[in-house]
Write an enzyme that holds these catalytic residues in place. Structure first.
Site, PDB file in Angstrom:
ATOM      1  N   GLU A 131      -3.892  11.313   1.451  1.00  0.00           N
ATOM      2  CA  GLU A 131      -3.316  10.619   0.303  1.00  0.00           C
ATOM      3  C   GLU A 131      -3.967  11.109  -0.988  1.00  0.00           C
ATOM      4  O   GLU A 131      -5.187  11.153  -1.101  1.00  0.00           O
ATOM      5  CB  GLU A 131      -3.554   9.112   0.466  1.00  0.00           C
ATOM      6  CG  GLU A 131      -3.057   8.254  -0.670  1.00  0.00           C
ATOM      7  CD  GLU A 131      -3.419   6.786  -0.486  1.00  0.00           C
ATOM      8  OE1 GLU A 131      -4.380   6.482   0.242  1.00  0.00           O
ATOM      9  OE2 GLU A 131      -2.726   5.936  -1.079  1.00  0.00           O
TER      10      GLU A 131
ATOM     11  N   LYS B  61       4.850   4.680  -1.705  1.00  0.00           N
ATOM     12  CA  LYS B  61       4.001   3.677  -1.058  1.00  0.00           C
ATOM     13  C   LYS B  61       4.441   2.269  -1.446  1.00  0.00           C
ATOM     14  O   LYS B  61       4.529   1.935  -2.638  1.00  0.00           O
ATOM     15  CB  LYS B  61       2.552   3.906  -1.458  1.00  0.00           C
ATOM     16  CG  LYS B  61       1.519   3.049  -0.730  1.00  0.00           C
ATOM     17  CD  LYS B  61       0.121   3.489  -1.157  1.00  0.00           C
ATOM     18  CE  LYS B  61      -0.981   2.710  -0.491  1.00  0.00           C
ATOM     19  NZ  LYS B  61      -2.332   3.152  -0.970  1.00  0.00           N
TER      20      LYS B  61
ATOM     21  N   CYS C 231      -1.595   4.908   3.944  1.00  0.00           N
ATOM     22  CA  CYS C 231      -2.857   4.195   3.925  1.00  0.00           C
ATOM     23  C   CYS C 231      -2.778   2.681   4.114  1.00  0.00           C
ATOM     24  O   CYS C 231      -2.587   2.207   5.215  1.00  0.00           O
ATOM     25  CB  CYS C 231      -3.599   4.545   2.639  1.00  0.00           C
ATOM     26  SG  CYS C 231      -5.373   4.359   2.811  1.00  0.00           S
TER      27      CYS C 231
HETATM   28  N1  LIG Z   1      -5.843   3.975  -0.278  1.00  0.00           N
HETATM   29  C1  LIG Z   1      -5.692   2.793   0.327  1.00  0.00           C
HETATM   30  O1  LIG Z   1      -4.563   2.295   0.435  1.00  0.00           O
HETATM   31  C2  LIG Z   1      -6.921   2.094   0.841  1.00  0.00           C
HETATM   32  C3  LIG Z   1      -6.615   1.038   1.883  1.00  0.00           C
HETATM   33  C4  LIG Z   1      -7.879   0.400   2.423  1.00  0.00           C
HETATM   34  O2  LIG Z   1      -8.987   0.765   2.047  1.00  0.00           O
HETATM   35  C5  LIG Z   1      -7.777  -0.708   3.396  1.00  0.00           C
HETATM   36  O3  LIG Z   1      -6.644  -1.125   3.740  1.00  0.00           O
HETATM   37  O4  LIG Z   1      -8.857  -1.164   3.863  1.00  0.00           O
END
Ligand SMILES: NC(=O)CCC(=O)C(=O)O
Length: 264
Positions: free
Chosen positions: A40, A111, A146
Site C-alpha cells: 500500500e 479503499k 490493509c
Molecule cells: N494502512 C492501514 O490501513 C493500517 C491498518 C492497521 O494498522 C490496522 O488495521 O491495525
C-alpha cells in the site's frame, strides 16, 4: 501459478523518484512470476501524511507509468499496491491498481475503510464506494486494502460476488502484526479463497512496519510468509484449489444469504 510479493520499505529520507527507480530494479530482477504484488502507498510512503497532497498522482503519473511499463515488458499481471490518486474536484483516494500483461489497467479499487487510528488517512482521503471483482486467467480476483481486512461484511460481499483470489496491499504496523496474521488467515479459511497479502517493511515517521507478507490458501494454510525486512517472496499456487477445497468441505453452501431474518 507463481506469485511474487515485493515487500519494500519507504524510508523517510528517500524521495519518491529514487524509490520508484529502486523498486523498478527489484521488479526487473523477478523471474517466472505471473503476478507481482506491491504494498500500500509504497511510492509515497503511507505514513508520510504531510506529503499526500504533493505526491498525489493520476493514472498516468510516475508510479503507474513505471509499473505499466514493467508489466508490459515482463508480460505479467502487476498489482502496484496503491497510490494517492488525485481525483476530480481535488478529492484524494487510496487507489489500488492491477495491471495486465500488456500494461493496461484491469482492476481498480479505492479503499473503502480509510484508517484514522494514529493515522491522518481518514482525514485526508476520500473513501471508495465500489467493490469490483475481475475475471482474470487465474481466477476471479479482487483487491482490498490493509484496514479493509478487519471488516467481515466486506469479505462476505467479496465472497458473494465470487472472489477466489483477494490481493491485500498493506502498510500494517509491527505493533499489530499478530492481528495481520490472524485476520489474513481467517479470511482465507472462512471464504475458502486465496489471500495474497503484501505488507510494507522498514520504518516510516517513527512507525515500524510489520512486514510478514504472506499467502494463505483456501484451506487456511499459510503457504508462504516473509520475515520483517525487505524481500521478494515467491509463491506457487494452484488456483484450482479453490474449487477442490469447496467440493471437499462445502461450508459455503450452508451459509445463509442473510442472518438478519433470524428471530430474536
Ligand atoms: N494502512 C492501514 O490501513 C493500517 C491498518 C492497521 O494498522 C490496522 O488495521 O491495525
Amino acid at each position: 501459478m507463481k506469485i511474487a510479493l515485493v515487500q519494500v520499505a519507504s524510508p523517510d529520507a528517500e524521495t519518491r523518484e529514487d524509490r520508484i527507480d529502486r523498486v523498478e530494479k527489484i521488479l526487473r530482477s523477478i523471474n517466472g512470476a505471473e503476478l507481482i504484488v506491491l504494498p500500500e502507498l509504497w511510492s509515497a510512503g503511507y505514513f508520510h501524511f504531510d506529503d499526500y497532497a504533493a505526491l498525489a498522482e493520476t493514472l498516468d503519473g510516475p508510479t503507474v507509468s513505471m509499473c505499466s511499463r514493467v508489466a508490459a515488458e515482463l508480460g505479467v499481471h502487476l498489482h502496484l499496491g496503491s497510490i494517492i490518486e488525485a481525483g476530480e474536484g481535488g478529492q484524494l483516494s487510496n487507489t489500488s491498481i492491477l495491471l495486465g500483461p500488456d500494461g493496461s489497467v484491469v482492476h481498480t479499487y479505492r479503499k473503502i475503510h480509510v484508517f484514522g487510528y494514529k493515522s491522518k488517512e481518514a482525514e485526508l482521503l476520500t473513501a471508495g464506494t465500489s467493490l469490483p471483482v475481475a475475471a482474470l486467467p487465474f481466477g476471479a480476483t479482487a483487491g482490498i486494502t490493509c484496514y479493509d481486512l478487519r471488516f467481515p461484511g466486506l469479505w462476505m460481499e467479496l465472497s458473494t460476488r465470487g472472489a477466489e483470489i483477494v490481493i491485500v496491499p498493506a502498510a500494517w504496523p509491527a505493533a499489530r502484526r499478530e492481528h495481520w496474521r490472524l485476520l489474513s488467515t481467517a479470511r482465507a479459511l472462512e471464504h475458502q479463497i486465496f489471500v495474497v497479502a503484501c505488507n510494507a517493511a522498514g520504518t516510516q515517521e517513527g512507525v515500524e512496519l510489520g512486514g510478514h507478507s504472506r499467502v494463505v490458501d483456501p484451506a487456511g494454510k499459510v503457504i508462504a510468509e516473509a520475515d520483517a525486512g525487505e524481500s521478494v517472496l515467491m509463491v506457487d499456487i494452484d488456483p484450482a484449489q479453490v474449487s477442490t477445497v469447496r467440493n471437499e468441505f462445502p461450508v459455503i453452501n450452508d451459509r445463509l444469504a442473510s442472518y438478519q431474518t433470524l428471530t430474536v
